[in-house]
Design an enzyme around this catalytic site. Sequence first.
Site, PDB file in Angstrom:
ATOM      1  N   HIS A  15      -2.126   4.824   3.941  1.00 29.43           N
ATOM      2  CA  HIS A  15      -2.685   4.604   2.616  1.00 29.43           C
ATOM      3  C   HIS A  15      -2.020   5.519   1.581  1.00 29.43           C
ATOM      4  O   HIS A  15      -1.946   6.732   1.801  1.00 29.43           O
ATOM      5  CB  HIS A  15      -4.192   4.890   2.697  1.00 29.43           C
ATOM      6  CG  HIS A  15      -4.988   4.554   1.481  1.00 29.43           C
ATOM      7  ND1 HIS A  15      -5.987   5.381   1.012  1.00 29.43           N
ATOM      8  CD2 HIS A  15      -4.967   3.492   0.659  1.00 29.43           C
ATOM      9  CE1 HIS A  15      -6.553   4.829  -0.043  1.00 29.43           C
ATOM     10  NE2 HIS A  15      -5.952   3.687  -0.298  1.00 29.43           N
ATOM     11  N   GLU A  42       1.362   1.744   2.379  1.00 33.22           N
ATOM     12  CA  GLU A  42       0.783   1.065   1.212  1.00 33.22           C
ATOM     13  C   GLU A  42       0.909   2.017   0.032  1.00 33.22           C
ATOM     14  O   GLU A  42       0.847   3.242   0.204  1.00 33.22           O
ATOM     15  CB  GLU A  42      -0.699   0.771   1.481  1.00 33.22           C
ATOM     16  CG  GLU A  42      -1.436   0.045   0.362  1.00 33.22           C
ATOM     17  CD  GLU A  42      -2.201   0.933  -0.635  1.00 33.22           C
ATOM     18  OE1 GLU A  42      -2.818   0.387  -1.538  1.00 33.22           O
ATOM     19  OE2 GLU A  42      -2.151   2.182  -0.508  1.00 33.22           O
ATOM     20  N   ASP A  44       0.454   2.075  -4.677  1.00 37.58           N
ATOM     21  CA  ASP A  44      -0.062   1.401  -5.869  1.00 37.58           C
ATOM     22  C   ASP A  44       1.013   1.389  -6.952  1.00 37.58           C
ATOM     23  O   ASP A  44       1.533   2.449  -7.319  1.00 37.58           O
ATOM     24  CB  ASP A  44      -1.299   2.150  -6.378  1.00 37.58           C
ATOM     25  CG  ASP A  44      -2.349   2.324  -5.285  1.00 37.58           C
ATOM     26  OD1 ASP A  44      -2.899   1.307  -4.837  1.00 37.58           O
ATOM     27  OD2 ASP A  44      -2.583   3.483  -4.864  1.00 37.58           O
ATOM     28  N   HIS A  57      -2.164   5.385  -8.936  1.00 38.99           N
ATOM     29  CA  HIS A  57      -3.389   4.658  -8.588  1.00 38.99           C
ATOM     30  C   HIS A  57      -4.271   4.383  -9.804  1.00 38.99           C
ATOM     31  O   HIS A  57      -4.719   3.263 -10.011  1.00 38.99           O
ATOM     32  CB  HIS A  57      -4.177   5.453  -7.540  1.00 38.99           C
ATOM     33  CG  HIS A  57      -5.446   4.774  -7.118  1.00 38.99           C
ATOM     34  ND1 HIS A  57      -6.622   4.897  -7.829  1.00 38.99           N
ATOM     35  CD2 HIS A  57      -5.722   3.949  -6.077  1.00 38.99           C
ATOM     36  CE1 HIS A  57      -7.571   4.181  -7.230  1.00 38.99           C
ATOM     37  NE2 HIS A  57      -7.043   3.598  -6.173  1.00 38.99           N
ATOM     38  N   GLU A 117       0.761  -2.620  -3.479  1.00 35.13           N
ATOM     39  CA  GLU A 117      -0.462  -3.033  -4.161  1.00 35.13           C
ATOM     40  C   GLU A 117      -0.199  -3.054  -5.661  1.00 35.13           C
ATOM     41  O   GLU A 117       0.093  -2.015  -6.271  1.00 35.13           O
ATOM     42  CB  GLU A 117      -1.643  -2.106  -3.852  1.00 35.13           C
ATOM     43  CG  GLU A 117      -2.906  -2.706  -4.484  1.00 35.13           C
ATOM     44  CD  GLU A 117      -4.114  -1.794  -4.517  1.00 35.13           C
ATOM     45  OE1 GLU A 117      -4.246  -0.895  -3.659  1.00 35.13           O
ATOM     46  OE2 GLU A 117      -4.930  -2.009  -5.436  1.00 35.13           O
TER      47      GLU A 117
HETATM   48  O1  G3P Z   1      -4.660  -1.636  -0.562  1.00 32.35           O
HETATM   49  C1  G3P Z   1      -5.746  -1.031   0.061  1.00 32.35           C
HETATM   50  C2  G3P Z   1      -6.341   0.068  -0.786  1.00 32.35           C
HETATM   51  O2  G3P Z   1      -5.308   0.879  -1.253  1.00 32.35           O
HETATM   52  C3  G3P Z   1      -7.157  -0.452  -1.927  1.00 32.35           C
HETATM   53  O3  G3P Z   1      -7.885   0.562  -2.582  1.00 32.35           O
HETATM   54  O4  G3P Z   1      -8.276   2.031  -4.486  1.00 32.35           O
HETATM   55  O5  G3P Z   1      -7.052   2.887  -2.515  1.00 32.35           O
HETATM   56  O6  G3P Z   1      -5.974   1.276  -4.032  1.00 32.35           O
HETATM   57  P1  G3P Z   1      -7.265   1.729  -3.438  1.00 32.35           P
HETATM   58 MG    MG Z   2      -4.082   0.961  -3.034  1.00 29.95          MG
END
Ligand code: G3P
Ligand code: MG
Length: 252
Positions: A15, A42, A44, A57, A117
């Site tokens: 993450h 993953e 953002d 993020h 993402e």
């Molecule tokens: O993509 C999974 C997760 O990253 C979604 O939540 O807020 O951590 O971007 P967040």
């Molecule tokens: Mg995310």
Amino acid sequence: TKQISTWPYPRVVAHRGGGSLAPENTLAAIDTGARLGLKMIEFDAKLAADDVVFLLHDDTVNRTSDGRGLAASMTYAQIAELDAGSWYDARFAREPMPTLEQVAARCATHGLAANIEIKPCPGREVQTGRIVAEEAARLWADAALPPLLSSFSFEALAAAREAVPALPRGMLYGRVPDDWRAQTDALGCVSLHADHRALDAGLVADIKAAGLCILAYTVNDPARARMLGERGVDTICTDRIDLIGADFFEGA
Ligand code: G3P
Ligand code: MG
């Protein structure tokens, strides 16, 4: 729904690059994920004011850097000046918010697959979806696996699809809404990504029966990860890459 015969992605995803072991969404985080043996990360992605795609993020830079303000109102040159590492730990001082281009190069260096993402600044959903997809297609053109695009924004994913239909898409949810089938169909998704707390056994079975793969976030308890895997969840996204490593599901 577009069906893929075999889910080509690893079963564990770090993450925000390196989970909780490094400042989120930085090259140092990606290096950390790779060092711990992860095969996929993953992160953002959003647009600076001048449409440069970079990693962040939140809507503002406040929480994860030494700057203040809305990302949508800053050029990437301004953003690049900020320290996105010291808030986490002094040993990451001066770590910048990287561009998608830098991230693609670092993923290639480490042989990491990517879940991009798309996290648009409010009001910039369509433009962000289109530009991220175009950039991803260009930057990952030679990669073994295409980057998996996901978003909480239906509009962003629709724009990504229109721009580059060939890139795989996953719809992101917190709670999974009743019309998940119609939404993922309309977007030609290969996967559904959800808060793991929403994924009871019945829903997992229904989603799988619809031909979709499932990514559950953010799973930090190994016992919970094991249970989700047994239920049929294909991939889990975790902060605890120290506890839930790349080989966590091996032999399971
Ligand atoms: O993509 C999974 C997760 O990253 C979604 O939540 O807020 O951590 O971007 P967040
Ligand atoms: Mg995310």
